[in-house]
Design a protein around this motif. Structure first.
Motif, PDB file in Angstrom:
ATOM      1  N   UNK A 214     104.206  57.667  23.693  1.00 49.44           N
ATOM      2  CA  UNK A 214     104.776  56.454  24.088  1.00 49.44           C
ATOM      3  C   UNK A 214     103.453  55.394  24.334  1.00 49.44           C
ATOM      4  N   UNK A 215     103.630  54.140  24.363  1.00 47.59           N
ATOM      5  CA  UNK A 215     102.365  53.356  24.765  1.00 47.59           C
ATOM      6  C   UNK A 215     101.664  53.647  25.898  1.00 47.59           C
ATOM      7  N   UNK A 216     102.355  54.159  26.657  1.00 51.22           N
ATOM      8  CA  UNK A 216     101.954  54.752  28.016  1.00 51.22           C
ATOM      9  C   UNK A 216     100.882  55.610  28.143  1.00 51.22           C
ATOM     10  N   UNK A 217     100.779  56.516  26.876  1.00 49.79           N
ATOM     11  CA  UNK A 217      99.905  57.496  26.697  1.00 49.79           C
ATOM     12  C   UNK A 217      98.679  57.233  25.980  1.00 49.79           C
ATOM     13  N   UNK A 218      98.609  55.845  25.651  1.00 49.77           N
ATOM     14  CA  UNK A 218      97.257  55.168  25.044  1.00 49.77           C
ATOM     15  C   UNK A 218      96.387  54.386  26.120  1.00 49.77           C
ATOM     16  N   UNK A 219      95.709  54.901  26.824  1.00 49.60           N
ATOM     17  CA  UNK A 219      94.814  54.571  27.906  1.00 49.60           C
ATOM     18  C   UNK A 219      94.425  53.278  27.966  1.00 49.60           C
ATOM     19  N   UNK A 220      93.430  53.010  26.745  1.00 52.31           N
ATOM     20  CA  UNK A 220      93.002  51.696  26.685  1.00 52.31           C
ATOM     21  C   UNK A 220      93.876  50.701  26.679  1.00 52.31           C
ATOM     22  N   UNK A 221      95.206  50.892  26.102  1.00 49.89           N
ATOM     23  CA  UNK A 221      96.247  49.710  25.810  1.00 49.89           C
ATOM     24  C   UNK A 221      96.877  49.646  27.093  1.00 49.89           C
ATOM     25  N   UNK A 222      97.356  50.858  27.971  1.00 53.45           N
ATOM     26  CA  UNK A 222      98.119  50.637  28.979  1.00 53.45           C
ATOM     27  C   UNK A 222      97.239  49.996  30.303  1.00 53.45           C
ATOM     28  N   UNK A 223      96.123  50.204  30.129  1.00 53.49           N
ATOM     29  CA  UNK A 223      95.210  49.382  30.938  1.00 53.49           C
ATOM     30  C   UNK A 223      95.361  47.983  31.039  1.00 53.49           C
TER      31      UNK A 223
END
Length: 385
Positions: A214-223
């Motif tokens: 999920x997008x929440x696994x992509x740390x630079x984006x979820x930040x």
């Protein structure tokens, strides 16, 4: 317009304790933003655009964006703009708006040109999506929406898309979001919701997330998403409804990781085969991401494939348990704690009050399910018809 209107009355009575109520672009801004649900993007260059909109409306789509930006090649923008105007006029000639309709333009001039060319189509236009929105360039977009409203004598909405590098880059993020927040506050009556452009955010780092994540696994984006919600999604009267980023996948593939859907809920509802179908179409990842959207203060979602709409709407309906917890919390404003009538949690009347208010707004547009009805039942009714 009404969510789940394509289901027959018998099915609605089986699924819902309270059926979804109608909504339209004359509703309260906050309620209308929640009612967006799954917003389907479609290229404005499609030759059968009018027929497509009417067909999707009959399948349960309630909001759509006619896209003149990323979905359209540079040399086709003029054709797309003319086609969008013609489509809106054709739909208006056939009656009331079949859904909430927006146009995603490339520049403020696109708004001016559409407003100048529209005839009766203004009756079915809800507003505009503003891509790559920044504090420096955003005012031109918002001024164009305001002028279009005055010209067409209809209140039109804007949905800015937050996706620029000035928000993604850590050293400029806070300053930029603070400025965007101040700018949007000036135009609050015209800002329906704030959309998150996660695909452009990933592109900043050369990332294309895998369908097993999920997008929440992509740390630079979820930040980035977390900071957007922090600045723009507050419930103290200064914030806006934030909508979830797009899920890009809809085809079968060889999996690296386990499916994200637990088997137990499907076994309990004799829907094991249905679960396998969802997994094979990559909808398990979408369902997981929708749940995480909600957990992170995000409502609704951008979608690029009609098969995604049912998943978003099924998980947007308020459960019987949520509804009764919300009513219990709002029953008094003197504070205190009381056990849920479901006997599985404590309802704190002051800390949970805003959640309860938002839940009842969502209940009014997506309905309240009967006791014992789960998202599996809703999905089954929506997907297998």
């Amino acid at each position: 317009m009404r969510h789940f209107r394509h289901l027959d009355r018998t099915t609605l009575d089986r699924l819902f304790f309270q059926v979804p109520q109608p909504f339209g672009d004359g509703d309260d801004r906050g309620r209308l933003a929640v009612a967006l649900g799954a917003t389907l993007y479609v290229p404005a260059t499609r030759g059968d655009l009018t027929a497509t909109i009417l067909r999707r409306a009959g399948e349960g789509v309630t909001s759509m964006v006619l896209d003149l930006e990323d979905a359209v090649a540079d040399d086709e923008v003029e054709q797309g703009l003319s086609n969008a105007v013609a489509t809106l006029d054709e739909l208006a000639a056939q009656g009331d708006a079949p859904m909430l309709l927006f146009v995603r333009v490339r520049t403020p001039d696109g708004i001016n040109r559409i407003a100048g060319a529209l005839g009766e189509g203004v009756r079915v236009l809800t507003g505009f999506v503003l891509p790559k929105f920044t504090s420096g360039f955003g005012r031109e977009f918002l001024d164009a929406v305001t002028r279009a409203s005055e010209l067409l004598r209809k209140h039109l909405y804007a949905m800015p898309v937050i996706e620029s590098t000035s928000v993604v880059h850590r050293e400029t993020r806070d300053e930029e979001l603070r400025a965007i927040s101040q700018l949007l506050a000036e135009y609050r009556p015209h800002v329906l919701a704030v959309r998150v452009g996660a695909t452009d955010m990933c592109a900043t780092f050369g990332i294309r997330r895998d369908r097993d994540l999920t997008i929440y696994d992509v740390r630079v984006v979820v930040d980035v998403i977390a900071t957007i919600v922090n600045y723009l999604g507050r419930t103290d009267g200064t914030g806006f409804v934030i909508t979830g980023p797009v899920w890009e996948y809809f085809a079968d593939h060889e999996r690296m990781f386990r499916p994200m859907l637990r088997a137990t809920p499907f076994e309990e509802h004799d829907a094991v085969l249905f679960r396998q179908q969802l997994v094979s179409r990559d909808l398990d990842g979408l369902l997981r991401e929708i749940a995480l959207d909600r957990a992170n203060g995000i409502q609704g979602k951008t979608v690029i494939h009609p098969s995604h709409v049912a998943a978003v709407h099924a998980l947007s309906a308020v459960t019987h348990e949520e509804y009764h917890d919300a009513v219990d919390i709002l029953d008094a404003d003197t504070g205190g704690v009381r056990a849920s009538e479901y006997g599985n949690k404590m309802n704190e009347r002051r800390p949970h009050r805003t959640w309860a208010q938002q839940t009842l707004v969502r209940a009014s547009v997506f309905g309240v399910t009967n006791k014992g009805v789960s998202f599996v039942d809703l999905l089954t009714a929506l997907v297998i018809r």
